[in-house]
Design an enzyme around this catalytic site. Structure first.
Site, PDB file in Angstrom:
ATOM      1  N   GLU A   1      -8.434  -7.788   4.109  1.00 12.51           N
ATOM      2  CA  GLU A   1      -7.562  -8.751   3.461  1.00 12.51           C
ATOM      3  C   GLU A   1      -6.899  -9.658   4.488  1.00 12.51           C
ATOM      4  O   GLU A   1      -6.768 -10.869   4.263  1.00 12.51           O
ATOM      5  CB  GLU A   1      -6.528  -8.031   2.600  1.00 12.51           C
ATOM      6  CG  GLU A   1      -7.156  -7.411   1.374  1.00 12.51           C
ATOM      7  CD  GLU A   1      -6.343  -6.292   0.733  1.00 12.51           C
ATOM      8  OE1 GLU A   1      -5.157  -6.084   1.111  1.00 12.51           O
ATOM      9  OE2 GLU A   1      -6.893  -5.616  -0.166  1.00 12.51           O
TER      10      GLU A   1
ATOM     11  N   TYR B   1       0.797  -1.233   0.000  1.00 11.01           N
ATOM     12  CA  TYR B   1       0.000   0.000   0.000  1.00 11.01           C
ATOM     13  C   TYR B   1       0.832   1.287   0.000  1.00 11.01           C
ATOM     14  O   TYR B   1       0.473   2.237  -0.702  1.00 11.01           O
ATOM     15  CB  TYR B   1      -1.023  -0.024   1.145  1.00 11.01           C
ATOM     16  CG  TYR B   1      -2.185  -0.921   0.813  1.00 11.01           C
ATOM     17  CD1 TYR B   1      -3.310  -0.419   0.168  1.00 11.01           C
ATOM     18  CD2 TYR B   1      -2.146  -2.273   1.112  1.00 11.01           C
ATOM     19  CE1 TYR B   1      -4.371  -1.248  -0.162  1.00 11.01           C
ATOM     20  CE2 TYR B   1      -3.206  -3.111   0.780  1.00 11.01           C
ATOM     21  CZ  TYR B   1      -4.315  -2.594   0.145  1.00 11.01           C
ATOM     22  OH  TYR B   1      -5.355  -3.414  -0.198  1.00 11.01           O
TER      23      TYR B   1
END
Length: 148
Positions: free
Chosen positions: A140, A97
């Site tokens: 996730e 990310y």
């Protein structure tokens, strides 16, 4: 859980909707150019989808949907679930990310220019990005744990 988005961020992100609608694919195409400088990240993506323009179009639509619904996040539940499933399928992890943020935020300025993509706009998008990223990372992690 992330802290709630500030009202200023919500307002700025919503206000960028028209620019995203007009320039979203250019932004995501530029973002992928930046992101794929990292060979490890590049290998995670279907290059045919990127080269055909499908991947940049899909991401541009997702970003626009986020901007348009940032004050009604429940409307994005289905899209978030699909992103989580796709990310788990392709092995996206929390450490990816920051790389996306480092590619996306400058791409916004590259395409829109500093007059439109001001520091305040990029700060708002940074806050909005990390809010969504934290949500995705948590979901996730749950999906990876359930699959183990």
């Amino acid at each position: 859980m992330s802290k709630p988005l500030s009202q200023q961020t919500v307002d700025i992100v919503k206000a960028t909707g028209p620019a995203l609608q007009q320039h979203g694919v250019a932004i995501t195409t530029r973002m992928y150019q930046r992101l794929f400088e990292d060979a490890e990240v590049k290998a995670m993506f279907d290059q045919a989808a990127k080269e055909s323009g499908e991947q940049p179009r899909r991401l541009a639509a997702a970003i626009l949907g986020y901007a348009q619904n940032i004050d009604r996040l429940r409307a994005l539940d289905g899209a978030v679930a699909r992103m989580v499933a796709r990310h788990v399928e392709t092995g996206v992890k929390a450490e990816h990310y920051p790389k996306v943020a480092a590619a996306l935020l400058p791409a916004i300025r590259d395409v829109l220019g500093a007059d439109v993509a001001t520091d305040a706009v990029l700060d708002a998008w940074g806050e909005a990005y990390w809010f969504l990223a934290d949500l995705l990372i948590a979901k996730e992690a749950d999906a990876y744990a359930a699959a183990a």
